[in-house]
Scaffold this motif. Structure first.
Motif, short mmCIF file in Angstrom:
data_model
loop_
_atom_site.label_atom_id
_atom_site.label_comp_id
_atom_site.label_asym_id
_atom_site.label_seq_id
_atom_site.Cartn_x
_atom_site.Cartn_y
_atom_site.Cartn_z
N ARG A 1 -1.66 11.93 -3.66
CA ARG A 1 -2.31 10.63 -3.47
C ARG A 1 -3.25 10.26 -4.61
N LEU A 3 0.48 7.23 -10.20
CA LEU A 3 0.25 6.08 -9.33
C LEU A 3 -0.43 4.93 -10.07
N SER A 8 -12.02 -2.70 -3.98
CA SER A 8 -10.95 -2.16 -3.12
C SER A 8 -9.58 -2.47 -3.71
N SER A 61 -6.66 0.15 -4.85
CA SER A 61 -5.52 0.14 -3.92
C SER A 61 -4.30 0.86 -4.49
N MET A 62 -4.29 1.16 -5.79
CA MET A 62 -3.14 1.91 -6.35
C MET A 62 -3.05 3.30 -5.74
N PHE A 63 -4.18 3.80 -5.22
CA PHE A 63 -4.17 5.11 -4.57
C PHE A 63 -3.97 4.97 -3.06
N GLY A 64 -3.77 3.74 -2.58
CA GLY A 64 -3.66 3.53 -1.13
C GLY A 64 -4.83 2.69 -0.66
N THR A 65 -4.69 2.10 0.52
CA THR A 65 -5.78 1.25 1.02
C THR A 65 -6.79 2.05 1.84
N LEU A 66 -6.36 3.18 2.39
CA LEU A 66 -7.31 4.01 3.16
C LEU A 66 -7.63 5.24 2.31
N VAL A 67 -8.61 5.07 1.43
CA VAL A 67 -8.95 6.15 0.53
C VAL A 67 -10.25 6.81 0.98
N SER A 68 -10.45 8.02 0.51
CA SER A 68 -11.63 8.80 0.91
C SER A 68 -12.89 8.17 0.30
N GLY A 74 4.88 4.47 -6.51
CA GLY A 74 5.07 4.55 -7.95
C GLY A 74 6.08 3.52 -8.44
N HIS A 101 4.60 0.21 -8.76
CA HIS A 101 3.75 0.12 -9.94
C HIS A 101 4.54 0.30 -11.23
N ARG A 116 6.63 2.58 -12.33
CA ARG A 116 6.61 3.88 -12.99
C ARG A 116 8.03 4.43 -13.03
N ASP A 167 0.82 -2.63 -1.03
CA ASP A 167 -0.08 -1.48 -0.83
C ASP A 167 -0.49 -1.30 0.63
N GLU A 184 0.61 1.82 3.16
CA GLU A 184 -0.39 2.67 3.81
C GLU A 184 -0.13 2.75 5.30
N ARG A 238 2.87 4.94 5.87
CA ARG A 238 2.52 6.35 5.73
C ARG A 238 1.92 6.88 7.01
N ASN A 249 -12.09 6.34 6.50
CA ASN A 249 -11.49 5.73 5.30
C ASN A 249 -11.26 4.23 5.48
#
Lengths: 214, 351
Positions: free
Chosen positions: A64, A69, A158, A162-169, B115, B118, B120, B175, B179, B182, B226
């Motif tokens: 993630r 990403l 945000s 968002s490239m790492f996901g919308t629910l990030v730590s 990916g 985006h 990739r 996005d 999510e 997932r 989160n």
């Protein structure tokens, strides 16, 4: 040696010219001190940011938080740098750098050079001899402006994340704030370097003037 | 009532249970971690790991090492052990072992889809996929434009197909949808795994119910934290929680409306097993929550080995190895970034 009896002297025996020279030297030393402090601040902010990123990767998993990403699609820059020349001042021609943060095409109200209140906590106390009041006034007025635009800024943050996901730590968000602070510090360093070089030129000019007089 | 596994378990599962218990003995100890935490460079870490079971996997790696290389090679060891067990396993153990990898499969699917969104290259995406979650047609995921195509072109022939019924739409993948996909897939997977273990019955059902319920509860807390400050609505958040676990259903109702970490804490402290976790954190802080959850998980996983003749030991071993790899990743990052003072922030000792 020619003694100039006509030049008015101050109570401590210094001429206006000598006072001006001392002020230039002090300005140079002040700006160098601030420059070195900012360099140190940048180093510690980046160290914190990298560790927070590693912590986010540890928390969310390697799949993630990953370089693959990163978004390669064409999109407007979230942040840009504005370079202007300082006009109407003695040292005109000195470049001035301003960060336009979170100014994407969907957000027409670009936020020029704002400092978030949270950013103040990230910066160490900078020592500014002779310009402390100015700095404090500038910071408090920028803080007021920053609170008013928090929501759009948060949305842009945000969106960027968002490239790492919308629910990030929260750790990834903390890393983002650290790198944001580092970017602001870099721009401050550029401005401070510009001031420092300008002050150095002033001192140099005075020294050469003195040599010519002798 | 169970208790008769002792009579028949060893016929089909005895060899592999012995194998997995042997593997468990090879997990790194506190002494190993103390040595690793004192390393100055990644080459020192490689040198210390050469004396462990990771030695053969790292010995041929040239300097300078990267943290990702250490993690990849250690993961390869886990994959080799898993594949050995899988090829020796008979039903229903083989299905149980396959269930353990579906989480990685979901992560890989999301990685490829994100990916591709985006722009990739598919090849570099495939290199970053977890080896335990690979399947034959995974590269074809890059062709799909929406979830319906994703399902129809690729996933219909994979073990994830049954989990897609709740999230098939014709909406283009973006996005937020990814999510939600997932988390919906993972929710369906956990519930299906839970039902499978319940069907197995006996000690497997009892031990795995506890472990999977903890996993479901931890996911619920992480999703809540989160999603604070994001566009995810309360209803959408509630839909992502699994339909089992200690927090189901009343804890989920309360978590769905939480707006900050202190409200989450107030909900969780009503449940005694989680009170001890949140008591380790100060108010308003969530940085150490991950470590607290990992510590609790490791405690429960180690307890699984106290009983014989059940499949929970396989699940527990895989998770303990993954925790060990996370520890090695963190130690490597701290050493590489010259931040050894922070190394104990996230290392969870297993023994």
């Amino acid at each position: 040696m020619v003694v100039d009896h006509e030049t008015p002297r101050l109570e401590n025996g210094q001429t206006d010219k000598e006072v001006e020279e001392n002020a230039n030297v002090l300005q140079f030393m002040d700006s160098m001190d601030a420059y070195l402090t900012l360099i140190h601040s940048l180093s510690s902010t980046l160290r914190r940011g990298w560790l927070e990123l590693a912590s986010a990767r540890h928390s969310m998993g390697a799949s993630r938080v990953n370089t693959v990403l990163l978004d390669h699609t064409s999109h407007p820059a979230a942040t840009s740098l504005l370079v202007t020349q300082d006009e109407g001042k003695v040292d005109s021609g000195k470049p001035h750098f301003t960060l336009c943060k979170w100014a994407s095409s969907s957000n027409e109200n670009s936020l020029l050079g704002e400092k978030q209140s949270s950013q103040d906590k990230l910066h160490p106390q900078l020592r500014h001899r002779g310009s402390t009041e100015l700095y404090e006034e500038k910071t408090s007025s920028e803080n007021k402006a920053s609170r008013e635009v928090d929501d759009p800024v948060q949305k842009e943050r945000s969106k960027s994340l968002s490239m790492f996901g919308t629910l990030v730590s929260p750790k990834l968000r903390a890393a983002q704030l650290s790198f944001e602070a580092a970017l602001e510090t870099l721009v401050e360093i550029a401005n401070m370097r510009s001031e420092m070089l300008c002050a150095f030129d002033q001192v140099n000019m005075k020294l050469e003037g003195r040599k010519d007089e002798k | 009532m169970y208790g008769f596994e002792a009579m028949t378990f060893n016929i089909h599962g005895g060899y592999l249970e012995a194998i997995v218990r042997g593997h468990r003995a090879g997990l790194l100890t506190a002494a190993d971690y103390n040595n690793l935490c004192q390393c100055e460079t990644l080459d020192d870490i490689k040198m210390h790991l050469s004396a462990t079971e990771y030695g053969p996997y790292l010995q041929n790696e040239p300097s300078p090492l990267h943290t990702t290389t250490i993690v990849e090679k250690c993961t390869l060891k886990l994959v080799d052990e898993y594949k050995h067990m899988l090829c020796q396993a008979t039903e229903p153990l083989s299905t149980f072992l396959e269930y353990i990898t579906y989480g990685h499969m979901i992560d890989n699917v999301v990685l490829i889809v994100t990916g591709t969104l985006h722009e990739r290259d598919v090849q570099e995406l495939l290199e970053k996929c977890h080896p335990l979650g690979m399947f034959d047609s995974i590269a074809t995921l890059a062709v799909a434009q929406n979830m319906r195509e994703l399902y129809r072109l690729v996933l219909v022939d994979t073990p994830l197909a049954p989990y897609f019924s709740e999230c098939i739409t014709s909406e283009d993948l973006d996005d937020m949808n990814i999510e939600i996909m997932r988390n919906t897939l993972y929710k369906a997977y956990l519930e299906d795994f839970y039902k499978f273990c319940q069907k197995l019955g006996g000690a497997t059902a009892e031990i795995m119910s506890d472990l999977l319920a903890f996993e479901a509860d931890r996911r619920a807390v992480n999703i809540t934290i989160n999603s604070i400050g994001t566009e995810l609505t309360r209803d959408d958040r509630r839909k992502l929680y699994s339909n089992f676990g200690l927090l189901y259903p009343y804890g989920h109702e309360e978590l769905a409306v939480c707006e900050d970490i202190d409200q989450v804490r107030a909900v969780m402290e009503k449940y005694p097993p989680y009170q001890s976790i949140f008591s380790k954190l100060s108010y308003g802080e969530s940085q150490m929550l991950d470590k607290a959850f990992y510590e609790e998980e490791v405690k429960r996983l180690c307890l699984a080995f106290e009983q014989q003749f059940h499949y929970g030991v396989f699940f527990a071993y895989m998770r303990l190895r993954e925790q060990e790899i996370r520890n090695l990743m963190w130690i490597s990052e701290c050493v590489a970034q010259n931040q050894k003072s922070r190394v104990h922030d996230s290392v969870v000792f297993i023994f």
